[in-house]
Write a protein that holds these residues in place. Structure first.
Motif, short mmCIF file in Angstrom:
data_model
loop_
_atom_site.label_atom_id
_atom_site.label_comp_id
_atom_site.label_asym_id
_atom_site.label_seq_id
_atom_site.Cartn_x
_atom_site.Cartn_y
_atom_site.Cartn_z
N GLU A 10 -71.78 -14.22 8.83
CA GLU A 10 -70.48 -14.29 9.53
C GLU A 10 -69.87 -12.90 9.68
OE1 GLU A 10 -66.10 -16.43 9.27
OE2 GLU A 10 -67.62 -16.91 7.79
N ASP A 11 -69.99 -12.05 8.65
CA ASP A 11 -69.49 -10.67 8.74
C ASP A 11 -70.18 -9.92 9.87
OD1 ASP A 11 -67.76 -10.99 6.59
OD2 ASP A 11 -69.15 -10.08 5.14
N ARG A 13 -71.65 -11.20 12.49
CA ARG A 13 -71.22 -11.78 13.76
C ARG A 13 -69.85 -11.24 14.15
NH1 ARG A 13 -67.91 -15.49 15.44
NH2 ARG A 13 -67.42 -16.25 13.38
N ASN A 14 -68.93 -11.17 13.19
CA ASN A 14 -67.59 -10.61 13.46
C ASN A 14 -67.67 -9.16 13.89
OD1 ASN A 14 -66.32 -13.03 12.85
ND2 ASN A 14 -65.96 -12.47 10.71
N HIS A 17 -68.96 -9.04 17.49
CA HIS A 17 -67.91 -9.51 18.40
C HIS A 17 -66.84 -8.44 18.61
CE1 HIS A 17 -64.14 -11.72 19.36
NE2 HIS A 17 -64.94 -12.31 20.21
N PRO A 57 -61.25 -8.53 13.15
CA PRO A 57 -61.62 -9.46 12.08
C PRO A 57 -60.64 -9.40 10.92
CG PRO A 57 -63.50 -8.09 12.74
CD PRO A 57 -62.29 -7.53 13.40
#
Length: 96
Positions: A10-11, A13-14, A17, A57
């Motif tokens: 998730e980190d 991916r953030n 993004h 984020p």
């Protein structure tokens, strides 16, 4: 300037993004995790800062610094050779 965690999926991916959002807004990477963009007025720079805040984020650190074009042009390169670049010169023309 930013320092975002890259520990979990998730980190990462953030991070991707956020970086993609910067590029889509017209930012250019001048050094790893340091991106710049020219804004015509202080008001447009403040608006851009708000737009970036919307995609920032929750984890990590994102910092902004506003400098004038003249201050940016006065940047010195202590190591390496600078490329001739219109982004770091007053000799540029915008055609719209």
């Amino acid at each position: 300037m930013f320092d975002l965690p890259m520990d979990t999926t998730e980190d990462r991916r953030n991070y991707r993004h956020f970086r993609k959002a910067l590029i889509n807004e017209g930012f250019l990477m001048i050094q790893y995790s340091i991106y710049v963009r020219v804004c015509v007025t202080r008001q447009s720079a403040e608006l851009m800062e708000k737009r970036i805040a919307m995609v920032t984020p929750l984890q990590g650190i994102v910092q902004t610094l506003m400098v004038t074009e003249k201050q940016y042009q006065a940047m010195n390169f202590l190591v390496g050779s600078p490329k001739e670049d219109l982004r770091n010169s007053a000799e540029r023309t915008l055609i719209i």
